[in-house]
Scaffold this active site. Structure first.
Site, mmCIF file in Angstrom:
data_model
loop_
_atom_site.group_PDB
_atom_site.id
_atom_site.type_symbol
_atom_site.label_atom_id
_atom_site.label_comp_id
_atom_site.label_asym_id
_atom_site.label_seq_id
_atom_site.Cartn_x
_atom_site.Cartn_y
_atom_site.Cartn_z
ATOM 1 N N ASP C 15 0.819 -1.212 0.000
ATOM 2 C CA ASP C 15 0.000 0.000 0.000
ATOM 3 C C ASP C 15 0.852 1.261 0.000
ATOM 4 O O ASP C 15 0.698 2.138 -0.856
ATOM 5 C CB ASP C 15 -0.898 0.054 1.245
ATOM 6 C CG ASP C 15 -2.109 -0.846 1.116
ATOM 7 O OD1 ASP C 15 -1.968 -1.984 0.646
ATOM 8 O OD2 ASP C 15 -3.200 -0.387 1.506
ATOM 9 N N SER C 179 -6.252 -8.087 8.251
ATOM 10 C CA SER C 179 -5.124 -7.174 8.347
ATOM 11 C C SER C 179 -4.617 -7.178 9.776
ATOM 12 O O SER C 179 -5.333 -7.548 10.701
ATOM 13 C CB SER C 179 -5.546 -5.773 7.930
ATOM 14 O OG SER C 179 -6.378 -5.220 8.916
#
Lengths: 412, 412, 412, 412
Positions: C15, C179
């Site tokens: 990311d 996550s």
């Protein structure tokens, strides 16, 4: 042989004079102690009276300055108020008086302290908790809780007879049909005809403040300067006069407040010992300061700090009312409140008129007020668009609630 | 083709008239809605104006009775007060107004609501949280937060020009150099010259209450009757008049309070969106009720219940100020507060004079005040001796603290 | 020409690598910053990766010691716990990380900071409030809240494609179906398959602690020494090992806790932005310390101070969870809590076994525990007789209530 | 002639047997009353013993069902926990026992009640406040606070001698070197060798729960169903067994908890009378329920309601600990908490293993958890962009603070 030495909180009145003599009768050596905390009293006469009744020593102590600086000022910082109305004028005086009493007791080697407080009131608690906290080994003689004493003196008549028999001067003026307690901060009235909560207080009851109806119809306008949450100066704007020591400032505010009939309340309150009582109070200077401090505090203190501090102030007020000034929790809370006042600084202008205090304006080098930010005419460092997101996110929870559990809301 | 229908909260003034026309320009059908919550307004004229500006429908709704019963009364029960001073007159009106607005929107099949509140204030939040809570799918058009709108109308001059161009009647009297919001409960003043927190409010600012200096110097004496924590009757004791419906009671108290200049405050407060602002308020009837309710509540409510309820009231006030009237937490707290008021019943006598409310006496069939118990003349069901044990045990902790950690105390 | 310089909180993952490149695409110079707060990470590899992707500078900062001393220790003092269960391991790390980020931004003359936190979570708030508080002029770029970004990268597949196109190394191991966030204090798990609140967490999810079922069935016994409310030493009593710097102490407690599977919780919590989320946490050392600190605190702190401090701790936890570490209210509360810890000193013995922490005993030079006073065998400085008065007075209010309003009680 | 009738809370043990005889000696008629609240006791033997010692009447009352339904269930709803650790097993039993005692006293025309609680503990307060609250005219005889009694019976030896002299059966097994109190909810241990806060509890002390080290190393997995915040069913998922009456549910949870050694704590706590004491408790079923209820509550209750309710729960716990179950404030708080539980409904799955309770998952028809809204994979009815505005507005106050008073922050 003496049973020991007692330091008696002595007022010069009939009750404590009888107690003085009664304690001697019981075999104690008696030291009398009279604190000057601003009440209207002939201290010399009281001294002579105590001596003539056989006090071994007589202490008359002027505590006015320390009363203001160490007890009233922290209460101002705290916005201390009990049950939303009472400014704690009596409560805050008790630890001040009792602290000196145990100092004298320790210094004079006295194992006992005594007082004339009744067995139904708050003051016995406030006195004694202070004594126990500062002098844990002390023994306390509270005659109004000792059956032999209170069964002997059932009414004022019994005290009068005892006084006459023992050469205690008897008051010539008739007693008011209520009891009162006075100090620099306030006068309180209770008992007697005031015990009927429905009866109105007689107009001639108030000794400290003028009847607002008889007060001048033009205001006194003051500017009060604060630093660290306490007043450091007061200026009479019309007359140009100013005061800048704690005792002078507080006395001056009392004068102004008294002239305008400020600070009168008539309440039913909850005593620590579990009963409701009716009290009437007049707190002229304290009321002015309460209002002024609220104003400068909100001006200079962050909103969220203020909320937490407000909660601490409520706790502080309750502790003080209940007699826990000298307790670990009250020391802790005073420390925290004092910390919160670091930036409570600035000037408040206000007018005093006919029983009221009107805040007029304020300024401060430590202000958190940002005129540009709040202005409707200038944008400042603020984007109105952001408010949409703020409101939308604030509504997430409300919309979810409606969606998931909101049948009850469908009525709207 | 229409973008859809908007229900616009319309005041009849310049701002919302321009918004009405602007919304049409953007392609919306506009329904205007004007709530009568007791403000001084020519509702007929506003109706005609809206119609002439192209509103598809015009709703004028008299919400005064429900405003008093469903919004002011719960606030009285709560002793609602924000930051120790503000009685929430504007805050409490917003959910009342917005609730009807979304009712109309739902009923008219409108997907949008709109209002003229600014992007820096609390009212936008109060309006919109109510809308989202009661109509979660609604879309809100807040022109003062839309860049195309607020960048086009930077000042009043731009609005005037727009108005002239679009045939919107332009006000002929000059605008006061501040903004105000009025309803049955209060008038608030802010912005403009009031943005300088140091400047005093001009004497001619106040529209609802008389200047205390010009008020009569003899009191009006009232008796207010409460049941379940709300007033059910008010009697003017000197004149013998009485009122007994919510709207009549509140209006009458407003009249009396206004005549004596009751309820004026000048404060700096903390807005929900994080800035401090200066506001001036006059809340005549609300101030009388706040004082009367505090009195009867303490008279009839247990001390410890009162403490918990006081904490809930602080939370309630904050929620209402911030716009969360319709939230699960505020519903919950209102329920709890309402429960606490079951026995808050009785009569309070008070006088109103020159800006002040003086409680004179109270009585109640549900009183927890026990005259015999508290009396200094009668013992009642109370043994003074017990207080010794009470104080001794209360001191256990203090003495331990002194003994074990009390070096700091040895200074006394 | 560059739009300016951005300090990007860079993790080395997919990311933030994409964000790095995307920011460059948008015209910014990018400085990457990676904080070592104890997570398991190849910092060298991350550095090289950032450089290879075009970062103008790369900062790798070891914040572990300050994380423990300045962030975890105050949380231990506060007994910080959110919603009765969560020990705030992520929340407390955010201000630590963001503080250094704005330090770097200021020092490097960067006007922008950026991060890869999502638009639905708490972390965006925690990061940004810290940035705004410490660097009010900063501009924040949060790509996951920028429509052009989040509409372009709707899923992991889009990021992968972008990465491939721009030469960003793509992870070869498949991502876990949830996550996680790891630091010295804890690992948190959320999202993915955990979003179903009914599903049990898979056994292989936990990376920090052993499954209690597989943990040894004999305890480790520790002694933790506290001073001013923070641990200053830990001794493994069976092995004789000890640690005495903050980082060593905390790491050692983590090891012991991890070995025994201590500190696993599975909760649904309330995010600041108004939604409920499901989180799974493992906080081994923090859980041991929470228990040990509670024990020594109650041993050395006055009851009433404790109550007030407990309330402050709840507020502190909420502030920290919501991202307000650097706020006036949190500074204030930390100060007050720190003050309360002055005498929180002593030794706690405890055993750790199979997911549990068992307190075994404690001692302290600052104890407020008085063995003689409490003893059933010795009277100590205590007169049982006093308790009668204490109870009688405590009952005054209850008896009055029964007498005056107690119809409801007559059912008993 | 009899001085009157006393209802004595009688345990069948040495102390209350001696008190029985002593009361007779003093001239009272004695009715004994023994409550079955789930302790391990030979009730028939106790009955015979009381009769043989001259009790005029003997009441053995099975209060187990009402104990669970009327006392434990409200505590579960409240998440009641004292000083963050103690689940109040003894505290909550006292009003249950004392309520029946005064019912018997009223019904039997007895003016007196008596008990064997010591003069240093909490139980005397809990018993007597309940008695005074429900039977305000009652007179209480607490021998351990009467000098003639406690000076006569200074130790166990004196009681033994008295017993022998008066034909009271003397226990043949030696007394454990501590005292204990057992009921359905827990066993507490204190006094004797436990008075040294540093000494570890002996392994053989615990009677209710297994030593976790000896507990099975495979979990029991349960599903608990809640309605209105109380359990209505428990299912053992592996064995398929289920229970669905309050007493059965609680007993079953006790069995499971006991088998796994759940709910053991060793604490120093603050007694109401102002001293610290050391207590060891085991609360197996209560600990499981505490954890399960926390879980389902957060799942179904709005965040802000939860905060307020959490505060009420802390107050409730303190009231119950201090003995104020039957007080206006506790009735009020129970009402409010009960209201908060309306939607606390659903199923919690959990495993119990080696002293620990692990929540595994939950589901509810009244959930406020919105999987789509919180999902990282789906946007739901949420615009990430809004979060920017939310954070910016939340930061207004922080940035102002920094700008105006933030010198202290410049250090960062």
């Amino acid at each position: 042989m003496s049973k020991g030495t007692v330091v008696l909180a002595y007022s010069g009145g009939l009750d404590t004079s009888c107690i003085l003599v009664w304690l001697k009768e019981q075999g104690y050596d008696v030291i009398t102690y009279l604190a000057n905390i601003g009440q209207d009293e002939d201290f010399d006469a009281a001294k002579k009276k105590a001596e003539s009744l056989g006090a071994k020593k007589v202490f008359i102590e002027d505590l006015r300055a320390e009363f203001v600086e160490e007890f009233i000022w922290p209460s101002v910082q705290a916005n201390a108020i009990y049950e939303d109305r009472y400014l704690l004028g009596t409560s805050v005086a008790r630890p001040c008086i009792a602290r000196r009493q145990v100092q004298i007791a320790k210094q004079q080697g006295a194992q006992y302290v005594s007082h004339g407080a009744t067995g139904k009131g708050n003051d016995q608690v406030r006195f004694e908790l202070t004594c126990y906290a500062l002098y844990p080994e002390v023994k306390i003689i509270a005659p109004w809780r000792i059956p032999e004493f209170y069964n002997r003196f059932l009414g004022r008549k019994d005290l009068m007879e005892y006084a006459e028999k023992h050469g205690i001067p008897v008051p010539v003026t008739p007693k008011a049909p209520w009891s009162m307690d006075a100090n620099l901060m306030h006068i309180s009235y209770e008992s007697g005809i005031l015990e009927n909560p429905k009866s109105h207080a007689p107009a001639d009851l108030y000794l400290m403040t003028k009847n607002p109806q008889d007060a001048p119809n033009s205001p006194d306008v003051l500017e009060i300067h604060f630093k660290k949450g306490v007043p450091v100066k007061v200026i009479h704007l019309q007359e140009g006069k100013s005061k800048d020591t704690p005792l002078d400032i507080f006395s001056f505010l009392n004068d102004i407040g008294a002239r305008h009939g400020v600070g009168r309340i008539d309440i039913v309150e909850n005593r620590f010992i579990g009963m409701k009582s009716r009290g009437i109070y007049e707190t002229p200077g304290g009321t002015i300061l309460y209002n002024a401090h609220l104003d400068i505090e909100t001006f200079t203190m962050d909103r969220e700090v203020r909320k937490i501090k407000q909660g601490l102030g409520v706790k502080f007020s309750e502790m003080v009312y209940n007699g826990f000034w000298y307790s670990p929790e009250c020391e802790f809370v005073r420390h925290c409140i004092d910390k919160s006042q670091e930036n409570v600084e600035g000037k408040v202008q206000l007018s005093v008129l006919k029983g009221q205090v009107y805040i007029l304006g304020r300024e401060s080098p430590k202000s958190l007020y940002d005129q540009e930010l709040v202005s409707m005419d200038v944008q400042g460092d603020y984007d109105p668009y952001d408010a949409s997101g703020f409101i939308k996110i604030s509504a997430v929870r409300l919309r979810e609630h409606h969606r998931l559990q909101g049948e009850a809301l469908s009525k709207y």
